[in-house]
Write an enzyme that holds these catalytic residues in place. Sequence first.
Site, PDB file in Angstrom:
ATOM      1  N   HIS A   3       0.449   4.429   5.578  1.00 19.31           N
ATOM      2  CA  HIS A   3       0.302   3.051   4.602  1.00 19.31           C
ATOM      3  C   HIS A   3       1.561   3.264   3.574  1.00 19.31           C
ATOM      4  O   HIS A   3       1.522   4.113   2.738  1.00 19.31           O
ATOM      5  CB  HIS A   3      -0.925   3.227   3.665  1.00 19.31           C
ATOM      6  CG  HIS A   3      -1.371   2.064   2.988  1.00 19.31           C
ATOM      7  ND1 HIS A   3      -1.369   2.329   1.655  1.00 19.31           N
ATOM      8  CD2 HIS A   3      -1.500   0.656   3.152  1.00 19.31           C
ATOM      9  CE1 HIS A   3      -1.709   1.223   0.877  1.00 19.31           C
ATOM     10  NE2 HIS A   3      -1.735   0.176   2.099  1.00 19.31           N
ATOM     11  N   GLU A  54       3.400   1.178   8.062  1.00 20.98           N
ATOM     12  CA  GLU A  54       2.696  -0.120   7.446  1.00 20.98           C
ATOM     13  C   GLU A  54       3.784  -0.408   6.408  1.00 20.98           C
ATOM     14  O   GLU A  54       3.916   0.376   5.464  1.00 20.98           O
ATOM     15  CB  GLU A  54       1.272   0.104   7.034  1.00 20.98           C
ATOM     16  CG  GLU A  54       0.744  -1.155   6.481  1.00 20.98           C
ATOM     17  CD  GLU A  54       1.180  -1.295   4.993  1.00 20.98           C
ATOM     18  OE1 GLU A  54       0.709  -2.419   4.513  1.00 20.98           O
ATOM     19  OE2 GLU A  54       1.429  -0.545   4.098  1.00 20.98           O
ATOM     20  N   ASP A 102       4.786  -3.776   3.360  1.00 21.87           N
ATOM     21  CA  ASP A 102       4.606  -5.271   2.858  1.00 21.87           C
ATOM     22  C   ASP A 102       5.783  -5.794   2.673  1.00 21.87           C
ATOM     23  O   ASP A 102       6.889  -5.266   2.223  1.00 21.87           O
ATOM     24  CB  ASP A 102       3.825  -4.926   1.341  1.00 21.87           C
ATOM     25  CG  ASP A 102       2.703  -4.148   1.573  1.00 21.87           C
ATOM     26  OD1 ASP A 102       1.502  -4.810   1.874  1.00 21.87           O
ATOM     27  OD2 ASP A 102       2.498  -3.177   0.930  1.00 21.87           O
ATOM     28  N   HIS A 111       5.290  -4.205  -2.537  1.00 25.19           N
ATOM     29  CA  HIS A 111       3.915  -4.514  -2.253  1.00 25.19           C
ATOM     30  C   HIS A 111       3.658  -5.538  -3.478  1.00 25.19           C
ATOM     31  O   HIS A 111       2.903  -6.789  -3.131  1.00 25.19           O
ATOM     32  CB  HIS A 111       2.859  -3.268  -2.683  1.00 25.19           C
ATOM     33  CG  HIS A 111       1.330  -3.746  -2.580  1.00 25.19           C
ATOM     34  ND1 HIS A 111       0.783  -4.192  -3.808  1.00 25.19           N
ATOM     35  CD2 HIS A 111       0.517  -3.979  -1.672  1.00 25.19           C
ATOM     36  CE1 HIS A 111      -0.557  -4.307  -3.503  1.00 25.19           C
ATOM     37  NE2 HIS A 111      -0.515  -4.483  -2.201  1.00 25.19           N
ATOM     38  N   GLU A 166       2.566  -6.496   6.784  1.00 27.17           N
ATOM     39  CA  GLU A 166       1.971  -7.355   6.151  1.00 27.17           C
ATOM     40  C   GLU A 166       2.713  -8.535   5.137  1.00 27.17           C
ATOM     41  O   GLU A 166       3.792  -7.963   4.496  1.00 27.17           O
ATOM     42  CB  GLU A 166       1.023  -6.543   5.106  1.00 27.17           C
ATOM     43  CG  GLU A 166       0.295  -7.879   4.346  1.00 27.17           C
ATOM     44  CD  GLU A 166      -0.687  -7.024   3.007  1.00 27.17           C
ATOM     45  OE1 GLU A 166      -1.319  -7.799   2.436  1.00 27.17           O
ATOM     46  OE2 GLU A 166      -0.893  -5.907   2.985  1.00 27.17           O
TER      47      GLU A 166
END
Length: 257
Positions: free
Chosen positions: A19, A46, A48, A61, A123
């Site tokens: 993450h 992962e 963003d 993020h 994301e």
Amino acid sequence: MNRQSMLPATARAVRVVAHRGASHEHPEHTLAAYRQAIADGADALECDVRLTADHKLVCVHDRRVERTSDGRGVVSEMTYAELSALDFGAWKGAGHAGARVLLFEDLLREALAAPRPVGLAVETKHPTRAGGRLEAELVRMLGEYGLADGSTGRVEVMSFSRNALVRTHRLAPGLPTVFLIEHRVRPVRPPYATHAGPGIDLVRRDPGLVARLKAKGLSVRVWTVDEPQDVELCVRLGVDTIITNRPKQVREQLEAR
């Protein structure tokens, strides 16, 4: 249903996704965090993504930069050059000072250069002033590296926004998509979603959610799973992917089982 899907969770491989990188040890979304995650055995990274004012895809993020940098401002209102002038590492401690904002393309190259196959879970952050341009730029970038058709299995796109998933599918029908869930308990499968991503708080409150999502044909990725008891819960429920800030510890716990 294939034979593998009927095996108990302890007999199946659970994917470990880092993450924002190994973000317990390093500042999130920095090359140091992602390099550590690769070294720690993460199956995927992962991140963003947001668009800057000059349409660069960056790994950040928050809508604003205050929490993770020494600057102030809204990411979408700042140019890449302005963001590059900020320190995105010092907030984690003196030993991490000097980290710069990470271009998504640089993270993509890092994953592709890894000594073993490493995936990306991307994301797209909404709401944003970029709107659909965010997914368009992401798909364009993936296309430059031959990853937009989904045939390699290296990239999946995640979002809390149903519209974002629909846009992604229209632009790149072969890319797997993950519908992220934070508060919704009743599972509703959005168009084109192939995976579901409930938060660990939701799974703790409603463990049966995992089975209900799987009954709808969705594989399940749970975020953000850092505590050993939560890892055990996910394995017991048959979760397919664990997204964690501590990829090394989670990988070691899974292997010890």
